[in-house]
Scaffold this motif. Sequence first.
Motif: not given
Length: 275
Positions: A56-60, A91-110
């Motif tokens: 869940l969430n992300d890979y940093d 990232e959820f905080l950058e797309y506030y207001g959109e319906n949260y989806d765990k797959e959609k909002f999983f990101h790779v933070d480089l």
Amino acid sequence: MKYTISKKADKIVDQEIKVIKDIIIKELKPISILLFGGFGRGEGTFEIINNKPKPLNDYDLYVVTKKKIDEKTLENIGELCAKAIGKGGLEFLEYYGENYDKEKFFHVDLRCIALKEITKLLPTQRTAELKNSMIIYGDNIKPLVPNVTVPFSDAIRLLFNKMHHFLFAENNNEDIKTIYAVKGIIDSCTALTIIYNKFKPSYIQRCNECKKIINFLPEDFSERYYETVKFATKLKLKNDKKMIKDVNEFFEDSKKWVKLTFIHIINKLFNTNIN
């Protein structure tokens, strides 16, 4: 490699990290790649869906190169990595207001560090945790990372961030409220360990340190606070909403602990008595 508390989850994470690593090597020609955050110290978050673990969430990740790479390039490659493992990369905080989806909002933070800048890293929580991250490719540059004491200002920053996140989560769904309730309680504990010079790199270690400093805290911090931190730590390691009786009550509880922690830290640092 140990990325989580589950061997089954580790196998899935390992597969995804290999895909991400290959893309980074091809696109950026790094000297070293470090897996940062929870997954980089064996405390990555996952949940069980249909008897299968799901990260869940992300890979940093930190990429060490000869020259600093611009943020836009890193963002584009991060999105490429996310899509390569079947994630949305948002990232959820950058797309506030959109319906949260765990797959959609999983990101790779480089993030990128030029090799010559590593010894100049500032004394922050991030630097302290980078010292304990996982090398997944290339040279072991961790000995170059300075040994630092996390400054008290980082404790205040953490709590301000959590207040900000609570505003985003306030009228959102239960998944978002659970995520930020857990983060609020854990960062409350982290802030206290910083202030009492007990900071440790891992969630579990900080939870253990929290138990040791309970007696130094105001009366508002009873044994229940430590039990709440322990509960949130378990949820951080393995997300299971069934453990939570009432998500809204849990969210409000997290806000309360962040508030009490903030008040205590301000009073302690500035010798005041605000309430």
